[in-house]
Design a protein around this motif. Structure first.
Motif, PDB file in Angstrom:
ATOM      1  N   PHE A 131       1.043  -1.092  -0.305  1.00 41.64           N
ATOM      2  CA  PHE A 131       0.165  -0.265  -0.141  1.00 41.64           C
ATOM      3  C   PHE A 131       0.696   1.290   0.423  1.00 41.64           C
ATOM      4  O   PHE A 131       1.151   1.399   0.882  1.00 41.64           O
ATOM      5  CB  PHE A 131      -0.636  -0.093   1.070  1.00 41.64           C
ATOM      6  CG  PHE A 131      -1.872   1.149   1.580  1.00 41.64           C
ATOM      7  CD1 PHE A 131      -2.320   1.210  -0.297  1.00 41.64           C
ATOM      8  CD2 PHE A 131      -1.593   2.249   1.417  1.00 41.64           C
ATOM      9  CE1 PHE A 131      -3.985   2.985   0.076  1.00 41.64           C
ATOM     10  CE2 PHE A 131      -2.153   3.250   1.754  1.00 41.64           C
ATOM     11  CZ  PHE A 131      -3.784   3.509   0.854  1.00 41.64           C
ATOM     12  N   PRO A 132       1.594   2.151  -1.037  1.00 41.89           N
ATOM     13  CA  PRO A 132       2.114   2.789  -1.143  1.00 41.89           C
ATOM     14  C   PRO A 132       2.284   4.062  -0.895  1.00 41.89           C
ATOM     15  O   PRO A 132       3.389   5.573  -0.586  1.00 41.89           O
ATOM     16  CB  PRO A 132       2.044   3.162  -2.842  1.00 41.89           C
ATOM     17  CG  PRO A 132       0.811   2.540  -3.118  1.00 41.89           C
ATOM     18  CD  PRO A 132       0.371   1.812  -2.167  1.00 41.89           C
ATOM     19  N   LEU A 133       1.046   4.657  -0.415  1.00 40.85           N
ATOM     20  CA  LEU A 133       1.276   6.685   0.496  1.00 40.85           C
ATOM     21  C   LEU A 133       1.275   5.988   1.662  1.00 40.85           C
ATOM     22  O   LEU A 133       2.080   4.965   2.179  1.00 40.85           O
ATOM     23  CB  LEU A 133      -0.174   7.000   0.905  1.00 40.85           C
ATOM     24  CG  LEU A 133      -0.771   8.174   1.264  1.00 40.85           C
ATOM     25  CD1 LEU A 133      -0.700   8.705   0.132  1.00 40.85           C
ATOM     26  CD2 LEU A 133      -1.606   7.987   2.226  1.00 40.85           C
ATOM     27  N   ARG A 158       4.699   8.049  -8.552  1.00 40.63           N
ATOM     28  CA  ARG A 158       4.942   7.575  -9.274  1.00 40.63           C
ATOM     29  C   ARG A 158       3.142   6.256  -8.984  1.00 40.63           C
ATOM     30  O   ARG A 158       2.265   5.841  -9.694  1.00 40.63           O
ATOM     31  CB  ARG A 158       5.208   6.178  -8.791  1.00 40.63           C
ATOM     32  CG  ARG A 158       5.125   4.075  -8.586  1.00 40.63           C
ATOM     33  CD  ARG A 158       6.411   3.378  -9.845  1.00 40.63           C
ATOM     34  NE  ARG A 158       5.473   2.172  -9.953  1.00 40.63           N
ATOM     35  CZ  ARG A 158       5.888   1.281 -10.435  1.00 40.63           C
ATOM     36  NH1 ARG A 158       7.342   0.888  -9.306  1.00 40.63           N
ATOM     37  NH2 ARG A 158       5.625   0.047 -10.007  1.00 40.63           N
ATOM     38  N   TYR A 159       2.187   6.602  -7.811  1.00 36.70           N
ATOM     39  CA  TYR A 159       1.099   6.009  -7.947  1.00 36.70           C
ATOM     40  C   TYR A 159       0.171   6.866  -7.281  1.00 36.70           C
ATOM     41  O   TYR A 159      -0.826   6.157  -6.972  1.00 36.70           O
ATOM     42  CB  TYR A 159       1.554   5.304  -6.058  1.00 36.70           C
ATOM     43  CG  TYR A 159       2.148   4.571  -5.964  1.00 36.70           C
ATOM     44  CD1 TYR A 159       1.738   2.934  -6.502  1.00 36.70           C
ATOM     45  CD2 TYR A 159       3.306   4.632  -5.760  1.00 36.70           C
ATOM     46  CE1 TYR A 159       3.528   1.873  -6.406  1.00 36.70           C
ATOM     47  CE2 TYR A 159       4.756   2.955  -5.667  1.00 36.70           C
ATOM     48  CZ  TYR A 159       4.510   1.753  -6.075  1.00 36.70           C
ATOM     49  OH  TYR A 159       4.786   1.024  -5.907  1.00 36.70           O
ATOM     50  N   ASP A 164      -6.761   8.249  -5.401  1.00 35.64           N
ATOM     51  CA  ASP A 164      -6.236   7.719  -6.616  1.00 35.64           C
ATOM     52  C   ASP A 164      -5.747   6.080  -6.407  1.00 35.64           C
ATOM     53  O   ASP A 164      -5.963   5.465  -7.317  1.00 35.64           O
ATOM     54  CB  ASP A 164      -4.570   8.012  -7.421  1.00 35.64           C
ATOM     55  CG  ASP A 164      -4.858   9.449  -8.169  1.00 35.64           C
ATOM     56  OD1 ASP A 164      -5.946   9.706  -8.658  1.00 35.64           O
ATOM     57  OD2 ASP A 164      -3.920  10.603  -7.525  1.00 35.64           O
ATOM     58  N   LEU A 165      -5.818   5.693  -4.904  1.00 37.03           N
ATOM     59  CA  LEU A 165      -5.686   4.471  -3.946  1.00 37.03           C
ATOM     60  C   LEU A 165      -6.713   4.100  -3.638  1.00 37.03           C
ATOM     61  O   LEU A 165      -6.886   3.129  -3.486  1.00 37.03           O
ATOM     62  CB  LEU A 165      -4.722   4.670  -3.724  1.00 37.03           C
ATOM     63  CG  LEU A 165      -3.533   5.302  -4.050  1.00 37.03           C
ATOM     64  CD1 LEU A 165      -2.373   5.850  -2.277  1.00 37.03           C
ATOM     65  CD2 LEU A 165      -2.672   4.149  -4.545  1.00 37.03           C
ATOM     66  N   VAL A 166      -8.415   5.151  -4.253  1.00 37.65           N
ATOM     67  CA  VAL A 166      -9.492   4.396  -3.706  1.00 37.65           C
ATOM     68  C   VAL A 166     -10.062   3.490  -4.437  1.00 37.65           C
ATOM     69  O   VAL A 166     -10.271   3.848  -5.539  1.00 37.65           O
ATOM     70  CB  VAL A 166     -10.421   6.298  -2.667  1.00 37.65           C
ATOM     71  CG1 VAL A 166     -11.218   4.950  -2.349  1.00 37.65           C
ATOM     72  CG2 VAL A 166      -9.365   6.272  -1.997  1.00 37.65           C
ATOM     73  N   LEU A 215      -4.359  -2.049  -3.125  1.00 36.89           N
ATOM     74  CA  LEU A 215      -2.463  -2.059  -3.233  1.00 36.89           C
ATOM     75  C   LEU A 215      -1.820  -2.738  -5.253  1.00 36.89           C
ATOM     76  O   LEU A 215      -2.031  -2.811  -5.749  1.00 36.89           O
ATOM     77  CB  LEU A 215      -3.233  -3.821  -3.025  1.00 36.89           C
ATOM     78  CG  LEU A 215      -3.926  -3.964  -1.047  1.00 36.89           C
ATOM     79  CD1 LEU A 215      -3.399  -5.023  -0.896  1.00 36.89           C
ATOM     80  CD2 LEU A 215      -2.995  -3.293  -0.395  1.00 36.89           C
ATOM     81  N   PHE A 216      -0.347  -2.748  -4.048  1.00 32.70           N
ATOM     82  CA  PHE A 216       0.188  -2.922  -5.775  1.00 32.70           C
ATOM     83  C   PHE A 216       1.560  -3.742  -5.330  1.00 32.70           C
ATOM     84  O   PHE A 216       1.158  -4.642  -4.292  1.00 32.70           O
ATOM     85  CB  PHE A 216       0.820  -1.612  -5.653  1.00 32.70           C
ATOM     86  CG  PHE A 216      -0.217  -0.538  -6.528  1.00 32.70           C
ATOM     87  CD1 PHE A 216       0.040  -0.397  -7.510  1.00 32.70           C
ATOM     88  CD2 PHE A 216      -0.933  -0.128  -5.505  1.00 32.70           C
ATOM     89  CE1 PHE A 216      -1.224   1.062  -8.443  1.00 32.70           C
ATOM     90  CE2 PHE A 216      -1.744   0.794  -5.270  1.00 32.70           C
ATOM     91  CZ  PHE A 216      -2.153   1.664  -6.361  1.00 32.70           C
TER      92      PHE A 216
END
Ligand code: MLT
Ligand code: ZN
Length: 477
Positions: A131-133, A158-159, A164-166, A215-216
């Protein structure tokens, strides 16, 4: 005041252990992280389920009581602090801290708002995902606050930002209804994307209680370097070349001017001087290094060597171990703390088109030499995404609480105005990642497109006609 009947109803809804009302217990919830605001409240609600959040909101709706959602209290703009009236209920999400599910195959997880960012990262990493934050305050900031402020940090290049992560959200609306959109779908074109309204709304439209997050793949390893450069123009040129050489492998590209490194060396135990010479600035570059690209380390080393050889970079060091990587990140992430230890500061959280960053820094420094002679510019941050923390410290030797410090701080309104006007001229934003809260309402009114501002007011009126959700934050009451 909050009536006795309302207090009794709230406590009954929350159940034992679900609230705080002793002044000493309540006090930490009434002061913001930067100690700019000192509010009051009679009750801190600490619900442990979405049903209890909804019950609290329904009571506040019926009684027309203001609700101030509260996460890890690390915000810089006073967004989680009640006003001075004592009539607002603080709603802490800290007990809603469960990881509801993790799906390594679908690359998503559902978390409650009170999970710390660190717990979110750990939940992902436990199943071999990322999880990149990533933020300096990740041990204490909470996912609900990250969502509500659309947090940024060091991996945005990058992320993207939190928005953008939701994939999905669960939100208690100002009338107590629950918006249940905890979907993990990547594709879902079913009309307006209503969850977006709550991301970055700083709790003014509802209370986010849970989210489904992306997730990444977790990088196998990292390549981390500190590169000395001649200044911002050189840093931006290096960014362009590094992106073309390494593409999406770049996870971070952070700029640290000499002034920031000096503060770190003065105030942080164990910080080593990375270079012998006092270069004008440095860039911390981090690449993700998958096992499938074993040659990346050699390529990066060769690239940095060629940059130095050609005089485009002044020097470079590549972390040779996890410990050295940690030391470089410690240096970067503790710059804000070093600046606090140095004394007062005048802060700006601005973003610019990347190609105009150097022009901004040059013009800003010239204007500041006239407006705040002797002040030191400490302009560091996320150059990879165009976000600079363009902060000022007073002249060296200015004592805390001295008249000289007071007169430095007295310059803040004029300095803020000059910097934000310049940012606007260059097509940037006066609030890149720290939000509006209570601190930057006047700026929002000054710089935001009037049509956008009137849409924000219409949305607020439509969702929260009584104005009970985080009153006086983002928009004026
Ligand atoms: C950072 O990037 O270090 C923070 O967003 C800025 C700060 O803490 O002042
Ligand atoms: Zn930042």
């Amino acid at each position: 005041m909050i009536s006795g009947a309302a207090l009794a109803a709230l406590k009954a809804a929350l159940g034992p252990g679900g609230w705080l009302d002793v002044p000493a217990d309540v006090e930490p919830y009434t002061v913001d992280f930067r100690r700019l605001y000192h509010g009051r409240t009679t009750l801190v609600a600490r619900p442990d389920s979405v049903e209890k959040v909804a019950a609290v909101v329904r009571i506040c709706h019926a009684e027309r009581l203001g609700i101030v959602p509260h996460g890890g209290n690390t915000s810089y703009c006073g967004g989680a602090t009640p006003d001075e009236s004592g009539t607002e209920v603080v709603l802490s999400l800290a007990r809603m801290n469960r990881v509801r599910s993790v799906d390594p195959v679908g690359y998503s997880m559902v978390l409650e708002a009170g999970c710390t960012l660190h717990a979110a990262q750990a939940a992902a990493s436990a199943v071999g995902r990322l999880f990149p934050l990533s933020l300096g305050s990740e041990a204490s900031c909470q996912v609900g606050g990250n969502l509500s402020t659309n947090a940024g940090g060091t991996a945005v290049l990058r992320y993207g930002m939190m928005r953008d992560l939701v994939l999905g959200l669960e939100v208690v609306l100002p009338d107590g209804r629950v918006l249940d959109q905890l979907r993990s779908l990547r594709k879902d074109n079913t009309g307006y994307d209503v969850k977006q309204l709550f991301l970055g709304a700083e709790g003014t439209l509802g209370v986010i209680t849970a989210a489904c997050l992306k997730l990444f793949p977790a990088p196998d390893d990292y390549l981390t370097a500190l590169v000395a450069v001649g200044g911002m123009a050189e840093a931006v040129e290096l960014l362009g070349r590094t992106r073309s050489a390494f593409g999406d492998s770049i996870e971070a590209f952070e700029y640290l001017p000499r002034a920031a490194l000096e503060l770190a060396r003065t105030h942080l135990a164990g910080v080593i001087a990375p270079f012998d010479a006092p270069h004008p600035g440095c860039v911390l570059i981090e690449l993700a290094a998958p096992r499938t690209l074993p040659e990346l380390g050699a390529r990066f080393e060769e690239y940095l060597g060629a940059e130095v050889e050609a005089g485009r970079a002044l020097d470079a060091v590549l972390a040779a171990s996890g410990q050295q990587r940690d030391a470089l990140w410690f240096l970067r992430e503790h710059i804000p703390e070093a600046q606090v230890r140095e004394g007062a500061s005048i802060k700006h959280d601005v973003s610019l088109p990347i190609a105009r960053l150097a022009e901004f820094v040059g013009t800003a420094e010239r204007r500041l030499a006239e407006l705040a002679p002797g002040a030191r510019v400490v302009g560091y941050g996320h150059v990879g995404d165009g976000n600079l923390h363009f902060n000022l410290s007073p002249a060296p030797g200015t004592l805390r609480g001295s008249p000289a410090e007071a007169s430095f701080l007295g310059l803040a309104p004029v300095v803020n105005r000059a910097m934000h006007d310049l940012v606007a001229e260059l097509g940037g934003s006066f609030s890149a990642e720290h939000g509006i809260g209570r601190l930057k309402i006047a700026e929002l009114e000054r710089y935001e497109d009037p049509v956008a501002l009137s849409l924000m007011r219409s949305i607020k009126d439509a969702l929260d006609p009584q104005g009970i959700m985080n009153p006086g934050k983002v928009l004026r009451r």
